[in-house]
Design a protein around this motif. Structure first.
Motif, PDB file in Angstrom:
ATOM      1  N   ARG A 113      -0.484  -0.197   6.875  1.00  0.00           N
ATOM      2  CA  ARG A 113      -0.743  -1.547   6.826  1.00  0.00           C
ATOM      3  C   ARG A 113       0.052  -2.242   5.517  1.00  0.00           C
ATOM      4  O   ARG A 113       1.658  -2.352   4.906  1.00  0.00           O
ATOM      5  CB  ARG A 113      -0.819  -2.341   7.484  1.00  0.00           C
ATOM      6  N   ASN A 114      -0.864  -1.460   4.508  1.00  0.00           N
ATOM      7  CA  ASN A 114      -0.776  -2.048   2.671  1.00  0.00           C
ATOM      8  C   ASN A 114       0.804  -0.718   2.362  1.00  0.00           C
ATOM      9  O   ASN A 114       1.414  -1.380   1.463  1.00  0.00           O
ATOM     10  CB  ASN A 114      -1.127  -1.484   2.245  1.00  0.00           C
ATOM     11  N   ARG A 127       3.013   0.148   3.955  1.00  0.00           N
ATOM     12  CA  ARG A 127       4.150  -0.215   4.455  1.00  0.00           C
ATOM     13  C   ARG A 127       4.849  -1.120   4.033  1.00  0.00           C
ATOM     14  O   ARG A 127       6.178  -1.412   3.574  1.00  0.00           O
ATOM     15  CB  ARG A 127       4.024  -0.651   6.291  1.00  0.00           C
ATOM     16  N   ALA A 128       4.301  -2.457   4.136  1.00  0.00           N
ATOM     17  CA  ALA A 128       4.094  -2.899   3.183  1.00  0.00           C
ATOM     18  C   ALA A 128       5.426  -3.438   1.979  1.00  0.00           C
ATOM     19  O   ALA A 128       5.862  -4.180   1.269  1.00  0.00           O
ATOM     20  CB  ALA A 128       3.379  -4.468   3.644  1.00  0.00           C
ATOM     21  N   GLU A 129       3.964  -2.985   1.089  1.00  0.00           N
ATOM     22  CA  GLU A 129       4.384  -1.681  -0.168  1.00  0.00           C
ATOM     23  C   GLU A 129       5.672  -1.052  -0.648  1.00  0.00           C
ATOM     24  O   GLU A 129       6.767  -1.801  -1.436  1.00  0.00           O
ATOM     25  CB  GLU A 129       3.804  -1.329  -1.001  1.00  0.00           C
ATOM     26  N   ILE A 165       8.800  -1.371   1.972  1.00  0.00           N
ATOM     27  CA  ILE A 165       9.542  -2.736   2.262  1.00  0.00           C
ATOM     28  C   ILE A 165       9.900  -3.360   0.150  1.00  0.00           C
ATOM     29  O   ILE A 165      10.884  -3.574   0.438  1.00  0.00           O
ATOM     30  CB  ILE A 165       9.223  -3.545   3.115  1.00  0.00           C
ATOM     31  N   GLN A 166       8.954  -3.989   0.245  1.00  0.00           N
ATOM     32  CA  GLN A 166       8.744  -4.772  -0.740  1.00  0.00           C
ATOM     33  C   GLN A 166       9.961  -3.848  -2.436  1.00  0.00           C
ATOM     34  O   GLN A 166      10.545  -4.835  -3.084  1.00  0.00           O
ATOM     35  CB  GLN A 166       7.586  -4.764  -1.176  1.00  0.00           C
TER      36      GLN A 166
END
Length: 86
Positions: A11-12, A14-16, A18-19
């Motif tokens: 999850r972390n 993936r968020a990184e 995307i950012q």
């Protein structure tokens, strides 16, 4: 790394990704590198899920003892003639 920790890392990451992708573009070197790291985490997670469950002889032994206990209780409670009706 356990399944819960690995899911959190995915999850972390993936968020990184995307950012980074939104700020530097999807074809930037950093986004591609982050995507490859995410792929590695996902592959590790899938390997973890596909591993067969480990045999635990203690749990099987306990289950067997419980079965014997229940069977013995039925025989004693109903009488010895109930043995044939199991």
């Amino acid at each position: 790394m356990g399944q819960a920790q690995l899911a959190e890392a995915i999850r972390n990451k993936r968020a990184e990704m995307i950012q980074i992708g939104m700020s530097k573009g999807l074809d930037s070197e950093e986004t591609i590198y982050c995507s490859q790291e995410l792929d590695d985490l996902l592959n590790e997670y899938n390997r973890l899920l596909s591993q067969p469950k480990r045999f635990n002889p203690i749990n099987d032994y306990i289950d067997y003892l419980l079965f014997l206990h229940k069977s013995t209780y039925k025989i004693v409670r109903l009488g010895y003639d109930a043995w044939g009706r199991f």
